[in-house]
Motif scaffolding. Structure first.
Motif, PDB file in Angstrom:
ATOM      1  N   VAL A   1       0.804  -1.189  -0.131  1.00  0.00           N
ATOM      2  CA  VAL A   1       0.006   0.154   0.162  1.00  0.00           C
ATOM      3  C   VAL A   1       0.833   1.221   0.182  1.00  0.00           C
ATOM      4  CG1 VAL A   1      -1.584   1.454   1.290  1.00  0.00           C
ATOM      5  CG2 VAL A   1      -1.837  -0.993   0.848  1.00  0.00           C
ATOM      6  N   LEU A   2       1.916   1.304   0.882  1.00  0.00           N
ATOM      7  CA  LEU A   2       2.749   2.435   0.963  1.00  0.00           C
ATOM      8  C   LEU A   2       3.534   2.490  -0.407  1.00  0.00           C
ATOM      9  CD1 LEU A   2       4.286   2.085   4.427  1.00  0.00           C
ATOM     10  CD2 LEU A   2       2.787   3.940   3.684  1.00  0.00           C
ATOM     11  N   THR A   3       3.923   1.748  -0.933  1.00  0.00           N
ATOM     12  CA  THR A   3       4.685   1.612  -2.354  1.00  0.00           C
ATOM     13  C   THR A   3       3.544   2.056  -3.167  1.00  0.00           C
ATOM     14  OG1 THR A   3       5.917  -0.178  -1.942  1.00  0.00           O
ATOM     15  CG2 THR A   3       5.917   0.160  -4.021  1.00  0.00           C
ATOM     16  N   ALA A   4       2.451   1.761  -3.381  1.00  0.00           N
ATOM     17  CA  ALA A   4       1.531   2.284  -4.460  1.00  0.00           C
ATOM     18  C   ALA A   4       1.418   3.565  -4.200  1.00  0.00           C
ATOM     19  CB  ALA A   4       0.195   1.211  -4.340  1.00  0.00           C
ATOM     20  N   VAL A   5       1.050   4.078  -2.791  1.00  0.00           N
ATOM     21  CA  VAL A   5       0.844   5.608  -2.638  1.00  0.00           C
ATOM     22  C   VAL A   5       1.946   6.314  -3.095  1.00  0.00           C
ATOM     23  CG1 VAL A   5       0.442   7.101  -0.517  1.00  0.00           C
ATOM     24  CG2 VAL A   5      -0.834   5.068  -0.768  1.00  0.00           C
ATOM     25  N   GLU A   6       3.176   5.839  -2.601  1.00  0.00           N
ATOM     26  CA  GLU A   6       4.463   6.729  -3.219  1.00  0.00           C
ATOM     27  C   GLU A   6       4.260   6.764  -4.691  1.00  0.00           C
ATOM     28  OE1 GLU A   6       7.667   5.935   0.166  1.00  0.00           O
ATOM     29  OE2 GLU A   6       7.448   4.331  -1.397  1.00  0.00           O
ATOM     30  N   GLU A   7       4.251   5.772  -5.388  1.00  0.00           N
ATOM     31  CA  GLU A   7       4.421   5.962  -6.818  1.00  0.00           C
ATOM     32  C   GLU A   7       3.025   6.438  -7.527  1.00  0.00           C
ATOM     33  OE1 GLU A   7       4.209   1.488  -7.819  1.00  0.00           O
ATOM     34  OE2 GLU A   7       6.343   1.313  -7.188  1.00  0.00           O
ATOM     35  N   ASN A   8       2.063   6.559  -7.017  1.00  0.00           N
ATOM     36  CA  ASN A   8       0.755   7.160  -7.357  1.00  0.00           C
ATOM     37  C   ASN A   8       1.014   8.585  -7.267  1.00  0.00           C
ATOM     38  OD1 ASN A   8      -1.422   5.439  -8.984  1.00  0.00           O
ATOM     39  ND2 ASN A   8      -0.591   4.128  -7.103  1.00  0.00           N
ATOM     40  N   LEU A   9       1.470   9.140  -6.173  1.00  0.00           N
ATOM     41  CA  LEU A   9       1.405  10.472  -5.926  1.00  0.00           C
ATOM     42  C   LEU A   9       2.751  11.001  -5.770  1.00  0.00           C
ATOM     43  CD1 LEU A   9      -1.003  10.384  -2.798  1.00  0.00           C
ATOM     44  CD2 LEU A   9      -1.420  11.218  -4.962  1.00  0.00           C
TER      45      LEU A   9
END
Length: 80
Positions: A44-52
């Motif tokens: 989840v943290l990785t996806a948040v970092e990548e998306n934002l």
């Protein structure tokens, strides 16, 4: 930017939940959703970092961050 919608999309994808899953600010996450384990937290943290396009340091996160959908959204909104 609609942070709750983005966070919901990330959770649905990472946890492989039905797309019509409803979340509100009080929806419990960590400890309440069996699929939401330590590996899911990292995903989840990785996806948040990548998306934002943000970076989250290890010392910025805690169990409270993932306690509810609202606490996770608040954390992401602060980082944006």
């Amino acid at each position: 930017m609609n942070v709750p919608a983005l966070v919901k999309d990330i959770l649905v994808e990472v946890l492989q939940m039905p797309a019509d899953t409803e979340f509100d600010a009080d929806t419990p996450l960590l400890g309440a959703i069996p699929e939401f384990d330590s590996m899911a937290v990292v995903s989840v943290l990785t996806a948040v970092e990548e998306n934002l396009g943000i970076a989250v340091d290890d010392d910025e996160i805690s169990a409270e961050t993932f306690e509810t959908f609202g606490s996770l959204c608040s954390f992401v909104e602060e980082k944006v």
